[in-house]
Design an enzyme around this catalytic site. Structure first.
Site, mmCIF file in Angstrom:
data_model
loop_
_atom_site.group_PDB
_atom_site.id
_atom_site.type_symbol
_atom_site.label_atom_id
_atom_site.label_comp_id
_atom_site.label_asym_id
_atom_site.label_seq_id
_atom_site.Cartn_x
_atom_site.Cartn_y
_atom_site.Cartn_z
ATOM 1 N N GLU A 243 0.805 -1.222 0.000
ATOM 2 C CA GLU A 243 0.000 0.000 0.000
ATOM 3 C C GLU A 243 0.844 1.281 0.000
ATOM 4 O O GLU A 243 0.365 2.332 0.408
ATOM 5 C CB GLU A 243 -0.934 -0.011 1.206
ATOM 6 N N HIS B 188 -0.573 5.620 7.755
ATOM 7 C CA HIS B 188 -1.711 4.739 7.443
ATOM 8 C C HIS B 188 -1.822 3.701 8.541
ATOM 9 O O HIS B 188 -0.833 3.042 8.894
ATOM 10 C CB HIS B 188 -1.508 4.049 6.092
ATOM 11 N N HIS C 24 -4.664 0.745 10.723
ATOM 12 C CA HIS C 24 -5.924 0.008 10.820
ATOM 13 C C HIS C 24 -6.497 0.263 12.216
ATOM 14 O O HIS C 24 -7.104 -0.627 12.825
ATOM 15 C CB HIS C 24 -5.697 -1.482 10.575
ATOM 16 N N HIS D 162 -11.455 -0.867 6.438
ATOM 17 C CA HIS D 162 -9.999 -0.971 6.352
ATOM 18 C C HIS D 162 -9.265 -0.204 7.476
ATOM 19 O O HIS D 162 -8.627 -0.815 8.323
ATOM 20 C CB HIS D 162 -9.564 -0.462 4.979
#
Ligand SMILES: [Zn+2]
Length: 270
Positions: free
Chosen positions: A112, A131, A133, A201
């Site tokens: 990603e 980023h 989760h 996500h």
């Protein structure tokens, strides 16, 4: 964790050298001195990974990047590793197509990384991307309840928190932003905001510097938990007003460095 070597020739010079380095260390502990070299920046990126793991904002997954200080069309990010394991030697340089520049032999790369590449391409003001989760944010990506700022520490949410719907960009996917077009669509959903949630996500948090990106990632998770608690109590919730958000956000521009200094010191002590 990140040691340095002193080399001062004479006693006077030695004293000056010690004082200078002590001063620099004190400034760094206060979060006041930005990294002056690529090595120092890599130290900070590695520390940020470990900090977010320690704060349970990331687990085995998630990544932190910083725009390259002298090559704005490149960015720096750990190779494919769990955040708690990232060291300065694991930081790899990438271009905005997600191509690694002289990576260590055998290194693999985050699928990603296009999240970071396309946000940097779309937002010249962004110098750091996280980023995660982050677990408490997941319900806000999956329902129609918008995430809004519960308190002053999350004032950066006041401009709004959009949700990225990957189906609109890619139909039925494996949910990963693993190519440029999906990264572009995600960056478009982020727009000019500080945080975008990713349905099913996680989220993406951006800032003009690494310490603020880490701060926002942590307080996005905290805000989500608090908002879920308030929703559980029931009744109307009084969120920060937009004007309160702007005023509180100005304070965060300086006080977030206290958190960064504390978190870095904890990592150094481990
Ligand atoms: Zn992810």
């Amino acid at each position: 964790m990140f040691k340095r070597t002193l080399r001062c020739p004479a006693l006077t010079a030695l004293l000056l050298c010690v004082l200078t380095i002590a001063g620099a260390e004190a400034a760094r502990a206060q979060g006041a001195a930005p990294p002056s070299s690529l090595d120092a920046l890599k130290d900070d990126i590695a520390a940020a990974n470990r900090i977010l793991a320690d704060l349970q904002v990331v687990d085995a997954f998630g990544h932190v990047s910083v725009r390259h200080p002298t090559r704005p069309d490149h960015f720096l990010m750990g190779r494919n590793l769990a955040p708690a394991l990232v060291t300065p030697a694991d930081i790899v340089e990438y271009d905005l197509d997600g191509k690694a520049i002289d990576p260590p032999a055998g290194a693999t790369h985050f699928l990603e990384r296009f999240i970071h590449a396309e946000v940097y391409r779309a937002r010249a003001d962004v110098k750091s991307v996280v980023h995660t989760h982050s677990p408490a944010v997941i319900p806000f990506g999956a329902t129609k309840a918008p995430m809004r700022p519960m308190y002053h520490m999350s004032a950066f949410l006041a401009p709004g928190v959009p949700v990225f719907e990957i189906r609109e960009a890619g139909g039925m996917t494996n949910m990963l932003v693993s190519n440029g077009p999906l990264g572009k669509a995600l960056a478009a959903s982020l727009g000019d905001k500080n945080v975008v949630l990713m349905r099913g996500h996680g989220n993406v948090v951006v800032a003009a510097a690494l310490p603020m990106a880490v701060f926002r990632a942590y307080y996005t998770e905290t805000n989500a938990r608090l908002q879920l608690q308030a929703m559980g109590i029931g009744g109307d919730i009084t969120f920060l007003d937009k004007e309160e958000g702007e005023k509180a956000g100005e304070v965060l521009e300086t006080i977030h460095l206290r958190a960064w200094a504390l978190w870095k010191e904890k990592m150094r002590a481990k």
